[in-house]
Design a protein around this motif. Structure first.
Motif, PDB file in Angstrom:
ATOM      1  N   GLY A  60       5.958   5.222   6.313  1.00 58.64           N
ATOM      2  CA  GLY A  60       4.699   5.888   5.994  1.00 58.64           C
ATOM      3  C   GLY A  60       4.492   7.348   6.405  1.00 58.64           C
ATOM      4  N   ARG A  61       5.096   7.789   7.610  1.00 57.67           N
ATOM      5  CA  ARG A  61       4.855   9.001   8.123  1.00 57.67           C
ATOM      6  C   ARG A  61       5.606  10.014   7.228  1.00 57.67           C
ATOM      7  NH1 ARG A  61       8.353   6.391  11.532  1.00 57.67           N
ATOM      8  NH2 ARG A  61      10.356   7.388  12.006  1.00 57.67           N
ATOM      9  N   THR A  62       6.740   9.430   6.580  1.00 55.02           N
ATOM     10  CA  THR A  62       7.537  10.300   5.768  1.00 55.02           C
ATOM     11  C   THR A  62       6.652  10.633   4.503  1.00 55.02           C
ATOM     12  OG1 THR A  62       9.583   9.493   6.212  1.00 55.02           O
ATOM     13  CG2 THR A  62       9.424  10.559   4.071  1.00 55.02           C
ATOM     14  N   ILE A  63       5.853   9.742   3.812  1.00 56.75           N
ATOM     15  CA  ILE A  63       5.104   9.808   2.991  1.00 56.75           C
ATOM     16  C   ILE A  63       3.757  10.887   3.263  1.00 56.75           C
ATOM     17  CG2 ILE A  63       3.276   8.989   1.106  1.00 56.75           C
ATOM     18  CD1 ILE A  63       4.515   6.073   1.738  1.00 56.75           C
ATOM     19  N   ASP A  64       3.247  10.828   4.586  1.00 57.41           N
ATOM     20  CA  ASP A  64       2.501  11.551   5.090  1.00 57.41           C
ATOM     21  C   ASP A  64       2.804  13.300   4.950  1.00 57.41           C
ATOM     22  OD1 ASP A  64       0.703  10.021   5.715  1.00 57.41           O
ATOM     23  OD2 ASP A  64       1.489   9.532   7.763  1.00 57.41           O
ATOM     24  N   PRO A  67      14.877  -3.218  -4.363  1.00 52.98           N
ATOM     25  CA  PRO A  67      14.274  -3.884  -3.054  1.00 52.98           C
ATOM     26  C   PRO A  67      14.031  -3.167  -1.966  1.00 52.98           C
ATOM     27  CG  PRO A  67      16.132  -5.309  -3.914  1.00 52.98           C
ATOM     28  CD  PRO A  67      16.006  -3.792  -4.656  1.00 52.98           C
ATOM     29  N   SER A  68      14.658  -2.161  -1.604  1.00 52.21           N
ATOM     30  CA  SER A  68      14.581  -1.182  -0.350  1.00 52.21           C
ATOM     31  C   SER A  68      13.294  -0.392  -0.582  1.00 52.21           C
ATOM     32  CB  SER A  68      15.701  -0.411  -0.204  1.00 52.21           C
ATOM     33  OG  SER A  68      16.180   0.321  -1.305  1.00 52.21           O
ATOM     34  N   PHE A  69      12.615  -0.300  -1.600  1.00 52.65           N
ATOM     35  CA  PHE A  69      11.549   0.429  -1.996  1.00 52.65           C
ATOM     36  C   PHE A  69      10.246  -0.291  -2.062  1.00 52.65           C
ATOM     37  CE2 PHE A  69      14.296   4.271  -3.340  1.00 52.65           C
ATOM     38  CZ  PHE A  69      14.323   4.709  -2.569  1.00 52.65           C
ATOM     39  N   VAL A  70      10.251  -1.620  -1.990  1.00 60.48           N
ATOM     40  CA  VAL A  70       9.064  -2.440  -2.127  1.00 60.48           C
ATOM     41  C   VAL A  70       8.122  -2.058  -1.317  1.00 60.48           C
ATOM     42  CG1 VAL A  70       8.259  -4.772  -2.173  1.00 60.48           C
ATOM     43  CG2 VAL A  70      10.287  -4.516  -3.272  1.00 60.48           C
ATOM     44  N   ALA A  71       8.392  -1.987  -0.024  1.00 60.91           N
ATOM     45  CA  ALA A  71       7.384  -1.663   0.995  1.00 60.91           C
ATOM     46  C   ALA A  71       6.846  -0.301   0.698  1.00 60.91           C
ATOM     47  CB  ALA A  71       8.028  -1.627   2.130  1.00 60.91           C
ATOM     48  N   LEU A  72       7.728   0.829   0.122  1.00 65.34           N
ATOM     49  CA  LEU A  72       6.948   2.099   0.116  1.00 65.34           C
ATOM     50  C   LEU A  72       6.078   2.046  -1.146  1.00 65.34           C
ATOM     51  CD1 LEU A  72       7.156   5.264   0.199  1.00 65.34           C
ATOM     52  CD2 LEU A  72       9.382   5.265  -0.954  1.00 65.34           C
ATOM     53  N   GLN A  73       6.454   1.319  -2.298  1.00 67.92           N
ATOM     54  CA  GLN A  73       5.668   1.038  -3.374  1.00 67.92           C
ATOM     55  C   GLN A  73       4.283   0.617  -3.006  1.00 67.92           C
ATOM     56  OE1 GLN A  73       8.181  -1.007  -5.875  1.00 67.92           O
ATOM     57  NE2 GLN A  73       9.269   0.954  -6.465  1.00 67.92           N
ATOM     58  N   SER A  74       4.196  -0.549  -2.204  1.00 63.51           N
ATOM     59  CA  SER A  74       3.171  -1.216  -1.478  1.00 63.51           C
ATOM     60  C   SER A  74       2.134  -0.227  -0.800  1.00 63.51           C
ATOM     61  CB  SER A  74       3.455  -2.315  -0.852  1.00 63.51           C
ATOM     62  OG  SER A  74       2.164  -3.003  -0.157  1.00 63.51           O
ATOM     63  N   GLU A  75       2.929   0.649   0.032  1.00 66.42           N
ATOM     64  CA  GLU A  75       2.196   1.884   0.596  1.00 66.42           C
ATOM     65  C   GLU A  75       1.444   2.661  -0.292  1.00 66.42           C
ATOM     66  OE1 GLU A  75       0.609   4.078   3.767  1.00 66.42           O
ATOM     67  OE2 GLU A  75       1.673   2.022   3.746  1.00 66.42           O
ATOM     68  N   LEU A  76       2.089   3.064  -1.147  1.00 68.38           N
ATOM     69  CA  LEU A  76       1.732   4.010  -2.540  1.00 68.38           C
ATOM     70  C   LEU A  76       0.542   3.472  -2.996  1.00 68.38           C
ATOM     71  CD1 LEU A  76       4.919   5.895  -3.809  1.00 68.38           C
ATOM     72  CD2 LEU A  76       3.363   6.681  -2.373  1.00 68.38           C
ATOM     73  N   GLU A  77       0.659   2.192  -3.375  1.00 68.87           N
ATOM     74  CA  GLU A  77      -0.562   1.588  -3.858  1.00 68.87           C
ATOM     75  C   GLU A  77      -1.763   1.561  -2.856  1.00 68.87           C
ATOM     76  OE1 GLU A  77       1.167  -2.296  -4.896  1.00 68.87           O
ATOM     77  OE2 GLU A  77       1.900  -1.563  -6.698  1.00 68.87           O
ATOM     78  N   GLN A  78      -1.665   1.207  -1.809  1.00 64.88           N
ATOM     79  CA  GLN A  78      -2.752   1.366  -0.776  1.00 64.88           C
ATOM     80  C   GLN A  78      -3.411   2.718  -0.742  1.00 64.88           C
ATOM     81  OE1 GLN A  78      -1.790  -0.482   3.026  1.00 64.88           O
ATOM     82  NE2 GLN A  78      -0.490  -1.911   1.995  1.00 64.88           N
ATOM     83  N   ARG A  79      -2.543   3.943  -1.029  1.00 66.57           N
ATOM     84  CA  ARG A  79      -3.116   5.001  -1.146  1.00 66.57           C
ATOM     85  C   ARG A  79      -3.614   5.629  -2.516  1.00 66.57           C
ATOM     86  NH1 ARG A  79       0.172   8.850   3.166  1.00 66.57           N
ATOM     87  NH2 ARG A  79       1.170   7.149   4.590  1.00 66.57           N
ATOM     88  N   HIS A  80      -3.766   4.560  -3.430  1.00 63.37           N
ATOM     89  CA  HIS A  80      -4.477   4.855  -4.714  1.00 63.37           C
ATOM     90  C   HIS A  80      -3.494   5.451  -5.593  1.00 63.37           C
ATOM     91  CE1 HIS A  80      -7.868   3.368  -3.055  1.00 63.37           C
ATOM     92  NE2 HIS A  80      -8.135   4.284  -2.144  1.00 63.37           N
ATOM     93  N   TYR A  81      -1.948   5.303  -5.402  1.00 59.75           N
ATOM     94  CA  TYR A  81      -0.966   5.680  -6.544  1.00 59.75           C
ATOM     95  C   TYR A  81      -0.885   4.454  -7.382  1.00 59.75           C
ATOM     96  CZ  TYR A  81       0.351   9.753  -3.518  1.00 59.75           C
ATOM     97  OH  TYR A  81       0.222  10.889  -2.761  1.00 59.75           O
ATOM     98  N   VAL A  82      -0.332   5.276  -8.781  1.00 60.46           N
ATOM     99  CA  VAL A  82      -0.199   3.998  -9.686  1.00 60.46           C
ATOM    100  C   VAL A  82       1.184   4.303 -10.213  1.00 60.46           C
ATOM    101  CG1 VAL A  82      -0.619   3.090 -11.840  1.00 60.46           C
ATOM    102  CG2 VAL A  82      -2.561   3.884 -10.496  1.00 60.46           C
ATOM    103  N   GLY A  83       1.971   3.348 -10.371  1.00 60.08           N
ATOM    104  CA  GLY A  83       3.426   3.523 -10.931  1.00 60.08           C
ATOM    105  C   GLY A  83       3.178   3.378 -12.397  1.00 60.08           C
ATOM    106  N   ARG A 119      -1.074   9.809  -7.853  1.00 66.28           N
ATOM    107  CA  ARG A 119      -2.342   9.337  -7.200  1.00 66.28           C
ATOM    108  C   ARG A 119      -3.356   9.569  -8.233  1.00 66.28           C
ATOM    109  NH1 ARG A 119      -2.860  12.312  -1.760  1.00 66.28           N
ATOM    110  NH2 ARG A 119      -3.334  14.110  -3.139  1.00 66.28           N
ATOM    111  N   GLN A 120      -4.192   8.550  -8.327  1.00 63.69           N
ATOM    112  CA  GLN A 120      -5.316   8.239  -9.173  1.00 63.69           C
ATOM    113  C   GLN A 120      -6.498   9.490  -8.996  1.00 63.69           C
ATOM    114  OE1 GLN A 120      -6.378   3.893  -8.666  1.00 63.69           O
ATOM    115  NE2 GLN A 120      -6.019   3.866 -10.923  1.00 63.69           N
ATOM    116  N   GLN A 121      -6.808   9.917 -10.140  1.00 62.96           N
ATOM    117  CA  GLN A 121      -7.792  11.186 -10.004  1.00 62.96           C
ATOM    118  C   GLN A 121      -9.269  10.136 -10.175  1.00 62.96           C
ATOM    119  OE1 GLN A 121      -7.055  14.299  -8.967  1.00 62.96           O
ATOM    120  NE2 GLN A 121      -5.169  13.196  -8.535  1.00 62.96           N
ATOM    121  N   TRP A 122      -9.973  10.084  -9.396  1.00 61.09           N
ATOM    122  CA  TRP A 122     -11.291   9.646  -9.300  1.00 61.09           C
ATOM    123  C   TRP A 122     -12.271  10.571 -10.103  1.00 61.09           C
ATOM    124  CZ3 TRP A 122     -10.575   4.646  -9.029  1.00 61.09           C
ATOM    125  CH2 TRP A 122      -9.803   4.275  -8.024  1.00 61.09           C
ATOM    126  N   PRO A 123     -13.135  10.195 -11.087  1.00 61.79           N
ATOM    127  CA  PRO A 123     -13.888  11.197 -11.738  1.00 61.79           C
ATOM    128  C   PRO A 123     -15.010  11.259 -10.486  1.00 61.79           C
ATOM    129  CG  PRO A 123     -14.399   8.642 -12.320  1.00 61.79           C
ATOM    130  CD  PRO A 123     -13.075   8.548 -11.695  1.00 61.79           C
TER     131      PRO A 123
END
Length: 250
Positions: free
Chosen positions: A51-55, A76-92, A245-249
């Motif tokens: 996660g610190r790499t994302i930061d 498979p090696s990026f599943v955790a990364l994708q989950s972390e991005l979802e928690q940060r409100h990113y959408v694939g 990252r989702q852009q909230w209105p």
């Protein structure tokens, strides 16, 4: 350099972003256009990411006042990364297939004796105009013309009718690969085999330069393009998505 790293470096170079940084085994391209490959951070490996790499990546984009985005293979090696991005409100979104083939097989997509696309060292106005025509987003088209035109060591293919270009594509060279980009056919000329002539013309140019290995990237849902590339000998090696990252209105 492994295959993944070579292809990713070649991909970013082919769309010539305004700037590129490297960080912890990632390429960070920065651009103000619509071409997502030119403005999405991409790993040069298949190792799990902390996660610190994302930061740190987000901080680099924020520092340059660009919106952070990621381009990640569905592995498979990026599943955790994708989950972390979802928690940060990113959408694939925009699933895209990376396909590999050979210039020799690609050249055979049209029969012997068939006319091939003209291949030039620089794009002309007619080549660029095709990207702005009916059926294409003119803003996105203009950005793609800009990105492909300023790339180093690229060639530009055109099928012409008089002064008009009715089918086009580009090929970049780098890191041991030739790569196909910007395939376009005028709406009224589709289904006539013109895209095959573009591929064959580019393949001949690649072989003349001593390049045998070719890759391209195609929308996962573009069935017509998949059928063409399958005939030209390409097969999917991996699929990726863009994470934004989702852009909230407000």
């Amino acid at each position: 350099m492994n295959e993944v790293e070579a292809i990713e470096r070649a991909t970013v170079a082919a769309v010539s972003p305004l700037a590129v940084e490297e960080l912890d085994g990632w390429l960070l391209p920065f651009d103000d256009g619509t071409v997502k490959r030119a403005r999405s951070a991409v790993p040069l490996h298949r190792e799990p990411v902390a996660g610190r790499t994302i930061d740190r990546i987000e901080e680099r984009y924020d520092r340059r006042q660009f919106v952070p985005a990621f381009r990640l293979a569905d592995v498979p090696s990026f599943v955790a990364l994708q989950s972390e991005l979802e928690q940060r409100h990113y959408v694939g979104d925009s699933p895209t297939c990376v396909q590999i083939g050979s210039a020799r097989r690609m050249r055979e997509v049209v029969p012997p004796g068939a006319a091939l696309a003209d291949v030039d060292l620089a794009p002309d106005d007619a080549w660029a105009t095709l990207f702005l025509g009916e059926g294409f987003d003119p803003v996105d088209g203009a950005h793609r013309v800009r990105a492909l035109s300023r790339a180093q060591d690229s060639l530009y293919a055109s099928v012409r009718e008089g002064r008009r270009t009715v089918a086009a594509g580009a090929m970049a060279f780098g890191h041991g690969w030739a790569s196909v980009h910007g395939m376009r056919t005028e709406q009224s000329h589709r289904g006539k085999g013109l895209a095959g002539r573009v591929l064959a013309g580019l393949a001949r140019a690649a072989l003349e330069r001593g390049f045998e290995r070719v890759f391209l990237q195609v929308d996962a849902h573009n069935t017509a393009a998949h059928a063409l590339y399958r005939r030209a000998g390409f097969s999917t090696q991996w699929q990726y998505r863009y994470w934004q990252r989702q852009q909230w209105p407000r």
